[in-house]
Design a protein around this motif. Structure first.
Motif, PDB file in Angstrom:
ATOM      1  N   ILE A 125      20.309 -54.969 -19.297  1.00 38.12           N
ATOM      2  CA  ILE A 125      21.027 -55.305 -18.064  1.00 38.12           C
ATOM      3  C   ILE A 125      20.089 -56.001 -17.081  1.00 38.12           C
ATOM      4  O   ILE A 125      20.450 -57.016 -16.477  1.00 38.12           O
ATOM      5  CB  ILE A 125      21.660 -54.046 -17.437  1.00 38.12           C
ATOM      6  CG1 ILE A 125      22.800 -53.549 -18.327  1.00 38.12           C
ATOM      7  CG2 ILE A 125      22.171 -54.336 -16.024  1.00 38.12           C
ATOM      8  CD1 ILE A 125      23.374 -52.214 -17.905  1.00 38.12           C
ATOM      9  N   LEU A 126      18.899 -55.496 -16.922  1.00 36.01           N
ATOM     10  CA  LEU A 126      17.950 -56.104 -15.990  1.00 36.01           C
ATOM     11  C   LEU A 126      17.557 -57.521 -16.430  1.00 36.01           C
ATOM     12  O   LEU A 126      17.462 -58.430 -15.611  1.00 36.01           O
ATOM     13  CB  LEU A 126      16.696 -55.229 -15.850  1.00 36.01           C
ATOM     14  CG  LEU A 126      16.871 -53.943 -15.053  1.00 36.01           C
ATOM     15  CD1 LEU A 126      15.593 -53.105 -15.117  1.00 36.01           C
ATOM     16  CD2 LEU A 126      17.211 -54.259 -13.614  1.00 36.01           C
ATOM     17  N   SER A 170      19.326 -59.555 -18.289  1.00 37.04           N
ATOM     18  CA  SER A 170      20.470 -60.463 -18.174  1.00 37.04           C
ATOM     19  C   SER A 170      20.789 -60.790 -16.717  1.00 37.04           C
ATOM     20  O   SER A 170      21.391 -61.826 -16.427  1.00 37.04           O
ATOM     21  CB  SER A 170      21.693 -59.874 -18.860  1.00 37.04           C
ATOM     22  OG  SER A 170      22.107 -58.705 -18.180  1.00 37.04           O
ATOM     23  N   CYS A 171      20.405 -59.937 -15.795  1.00 37.43           N
ATOM     24  CA  CYS A 171      20.706 -60.158 -14.384  1.00 37.43           C
ATOM     25  C   CYS A 171      19.627 -60.970 -13.670  1.00 37.43           C
ATOM     26  O   CYS A 171      19.800 -61.324 -12.510  1.00 37.43           O
ATOM     27  CB  CYS A 171      20.886 -58.834 -13.655  1.00 37.43           C
ATOM     28  SG  CYS A 171      22.370 -57.952 -14.159  1.00 37.43           S
ATOM     29  N   GLN A 172      18.523 -61.252 -14.328  1.00 31.85           N
ATOM     30  CA  GLN A 172      17.471 -62.011 -13.676  1.00 31.85           C
ATOM     31  C   GLN A 172      17.953 -63.419 -13.385  1.00 31.85           C
ATOM     32  O   GLN A 172      18.659 -64.031 -14.182  1.00 31.85           O
ATOM     33  CB  GLN A 172      16.215 -62.084 -14.544  1.00 31.85           C
ATOM     34  CG  GLN A 172      15.452 -60.786 -14.578  1.00 31.85           C
ATOM     35  CD  GLN A 172      14.201 -60.915 -15.440  1.00 31.85           C
ATOM     36  OE1 GLN A 172      14.037 -61.863 -16.182  1.00 31.85           O
ATOM     37  NE2 GLN A 172      13.330 -59.927 -15.330  1.00 31.85           N
ATOM     38  N   ARG A 173      17.554 -63.913 -12.227  1.00 31.01           N
ATOM     39  CA  ARG A 173      17.959 -65.247 -11.818  1.00 31.01           C
ATOM     40  C   ARG A 173      17.109 -66.286 -12.527  1.00 31.01           C
ATOM     41  O   ARG A 173      15.893 -66.166 -12.582  1.00 31.01           O
ATOM     42  CB  ARG A 173      17.784 -65.386 -10.307  1.00 31.01           C
ATOM     43  CG  ARG A 173      18.566 -66.514  -9.721  1.00 31.01           C
ATOM     44  CD  ARG A 173      18.551 -66.451  -8.254  1.00 31.01           C
ATOM     45  NE  ARG A 173      17.558 -67.416  -7.782  1.00 31.01           N
ATOM     46  CZ  ARG A 173      17.284 -67.638  -6.523  1.00 31.01           C
ATOM     47  NH1 ARG A 173      17.886 -66.954  -5.606  1.00 31.01           N
ATOM     48  NH2 ARG A 173      16.390 -68.529  -6.178  1.00 31.01           N
ATOM     49  N   GLN A 174      17.757 -67.299 -13.045  1.00 25.86           N
ATOM     50  CA  GLN A 174      17.028 -68.349 -13.726  1.00 25.86           C
ATOM     51  C   GLN A 174      16.456 -69.309 -12.691  1.00 25.86           C
ATOM     52  O   GLN A 174      17.098 -69.641 -11.696  1.00 25.86           O
ATOM     53  CB  GLN A 174      17.945 -69.119 -14.667  1.00 25.86           C
ATOM     54  CG  GLN A 174      18.431 -68.298 -15.821  1.00 25.86           C
ATOM     55  CD  GLN A 174      19.333 -69.125 -16.728  1.00 25.86           C
ATOM     56  OE1 GLN A 174      19.650 -70.266 -16.422  1.00 25.86           O
ATOM     57  NE2 GLN A 174      19.754 -68.527 -17.824  1.00 25.86           N
TER      58      GLN A 174
END
Length: 67
Positions: free
Chosen positions: A13-14, A16-20
């Motif tokens: 989850i962490l 996948s939630c990171q901002r690109q």
């Protein structure tokens, strides 16, 4: 075992939630083409100043006559 699964789920989850990160050096191709066309138009107007030109009128359709 449950703790390991919970930690794995939290990591997924962490991640996948990171901002690109966006690369500001690279602009979309459409933007570059529009800017290039605008600069060409400006150069053309400087070289050939606009004189009053008549714009052609759009073709008007005439209704058919009944005989």
């Amino acid at each position: 075992m449950k703790i390991l699964i919970i930690h794995l789920i939290m990591m997924v989850i962490l991640i996948s939630c990171q901002r690109q990160e966006t690369n500001t050096d690279h602009l979309p191709d459409e933007y570059v083409l529009v800017e290039f066309a605008a600069s060409l138009e400006e150069d053309y107007e400087k070289i050939y100043p606009e004189t009053e030109q008549k714009k052609p009128e759009p073709h008007k359709e005439t209704p058919a006559k009944n005989h």
